[in-house]
Design an enzyme around this catalytic site. Sequence first.
Site, PDB file in Angstrom:
ATOM      1  N   ASP A  14       0.811  -1.220   0.000  1.00 39.63           N
ATOM      2  CA  ASP A  14       0.000   0.000   0.000  1.00 39.63           C
ATOM      3  C   ASP A  14       0.843   1.268   0.000  1.00 39.63           C
ATOM      4  O   ASP A  14       0.578   2.195  -0.764  1.00 39.63           O
ATOM      5  CB  ASP A  14      -0.936   0.024   1.219  1.00 39.63           C
ATOM      6  CG  ASP A  14      -2.125  -0.901   1.019  1.00 39.63           C
ATOM      7  OD1 ASP A  14      -2.409  -1.275  -0.133  1.00 39.63           O
ATOM      8  OD2 ASP A  14      -2.772  -1.253   2.028  1.00 39.63           O
ATOM      9  N   ARG A  94       1.692   4.694  17.184  1.00 33.82           N
ATOM     10  CA  ARG A  94       1.216   5.717  16.235  1.00 33.82           C
ATOM     11  C   ARG A  94       1.567   7.151  16.622  1.00 33.82           C
ATOM     12  O   ARG A  94       2.019   7.917  15.760  1.00 33.82           O
ATOM     13  CB  ARG A  94      -0.292   5.580  15.995  1.00 33.82           C
ATOM     14  CG  ARG A  94      -0.706   4.239  15.398  1.00 33.82           C
ATOM     15  CD  ARG A  94       0.059   3.906  14.144  1.00 33.82           C
ATOM     16  NE  ARG A  94      -0.334   2.612  13.597  1.00 33.82           N
ATOM     17  CZ  ARG A  94       0.287   2.005  12.606  1.00 33.82           C
ATOM     18  NH1 ARG A  94       1.344   2.577  12.041  1.00 33.82           N
ATOM     19  NH2 ARG A  94      -0.118   0.835  12.172  1.00 33.82           N
ATOM     20  N   ASP A 123      -6.066   3.436  13.404  1.00 31.87           N
ATOM     21  CA  ASP A 123      -4.743   4.025  13.172  1.00 31.87           C
ATOM     22  C   ASP A 123      -4.817   5.377  12.471  1.00 31.87           C
ATOM     23  O   ASP A 123      -4.055   6.287  12.771  1.00 31.87           O
ATOM     24  CB  ASP A 123      -3.865   3.046  12.386  1.00 31.87           C
ATOM     25  CG  ASP A 123      -3.437   1.868  13.250  1.00 31.87           C
ATOM     26  OD1 ASP A 123      -3.297   2.061  14.474  1.00 31.87           O
ATOM     27  OD2 ASP A 123      -3.255   0.769  12.711  1.00 31.87           O
ATOM     28  N   SER A 174      -3.492  -9.272   7.773  1.00 30.14           N
ATOM     29  CA  SER A 174      -2.923  -7.938   7.927  1.00 30.14           C
ATOM     30  C   SER A 174      -2.217  -7.906   9.272  1.00 30.14           C
ATOM     31  O   SER A 174      -2.817  -8.212  10.315  1.00 30.14           O
ATOM     32  CB  SER A 174      -4.046  -6.897   7.877  1.00 30.14           C
ATOM     33  OG  SER A 174      -3.601  -5.705   8.483  1.00 30.14           O
TER      34      SER A 174
END
Length: 402
Positions: A14, A94, A123, A174
């Site tokens: 991605d 994050r 996220d 994922s």
Amino acid sequence: MSDKVVLAYSGGLDTSVAIKWIKERYGLDVIAFTVDIGNVANLESIRQKALDLGAIEALVTDAREIFINSFVFPALQADAIYEGQYPLATALGRPLIAQLMVNIAKKEGATAVAHGCTGKGNDQVRLDVSVAALAPELKIIAPAREWNMTREQTITYAQQHNIPIPITKASPYSIDENLWGRAIECGILENPWNEPPEDVFAWTKGLKETPAQPCYIEIGFEKGIPTSLNNEKLNSIMLIQKIHQLAGEHGVGRIDHIENRLVGIKSREIYEAPASTVLLKAHQALEDMVLTKEQLRFKNKVAIEYADLVYNGLWFSAFRQDLSAYVESSQRYVTGTVKVKLHKGNCQIVGRKSPYSLYDYSLATYDKGDVFDQSDSPGFIHIWGLPVRTQAQVQSPFHQES
Ligand code: ARG
């Protein structure tokens, strides 16, 4: 010269597609930025890949130490566990990634930052809110939230643009990982009735493979921070890595959680968190010994609030600062050693000691040496029970009418 954007780059499909897509769609020059918080195998090859894909610059940084010392350990001191299950590994990473991106954007004179998060998860919230708190003037671009491509379409886009797709057998899951834990989603895990197959796990052994004999470890804490393992002083990264390895070997730290995302979706999450499971349990066991009943009760409430705000992306909020101040203050006597037994997927606290222990043998014992004066108890009970007796005389449903 075009404006610049700093893209949080993982090297995966991605964010690789994002390098080209941002250039095409927004005409911006992309600075790829990769942060290692305990998840990156080969920083140099990721850097090179970003340059090959057309990034004007590719920066990498090892942020493991600041991640542990400024994000993970404060959360450990807070006993932060989301919904009683999730040790918050991704959620703690994050805000740090956002902070580092903002620093680079400022240094490089970029007008925007970008990330690969979709529009369905937590996220995106954590990154966007953190960036907005630190640099409200920066624009935020989230290609995966904007481009509306399925996974298939993303792969086709990659093929059309000569973006190498990792040749390793594409994982059906994922995955996000850092030093504090590993999160696994998607594929057959999306049916919450399916038991996670063994191939989901990379850090913890299945019970069939774990040793028959238990392993005992001793973890030393100073003011709520783990500093030693089996009497050996270790830096924070080493300490976590060693506990990770031992606990993983004994199958400790597998979590299967139906989790409430901030965006309102319930999702099924599998976590592997060997080190965090052991450290959180050991830390709490030491607190049980050195904090009073009232401190523990209040701190439990703080832990729930703290975990929620970390999960919900509010690291850079005044509320987090205020809770952190309380948590830090509460840790001044959380010094001592905890003995943990790792065996067949279990992590059991089997011993604890502290120079500040409030456990007093001479009060607790039923043997010789007892200093608790039992003749004080009737007087204490008389006064303690006074309101109950008063109420019972006039109101109690237990009162027998004669
Ligand atoms: N559900 C967890 C969280 O919200 C893990 C997210 C994992 N992220 C990912 N990109 N796979 O923190």
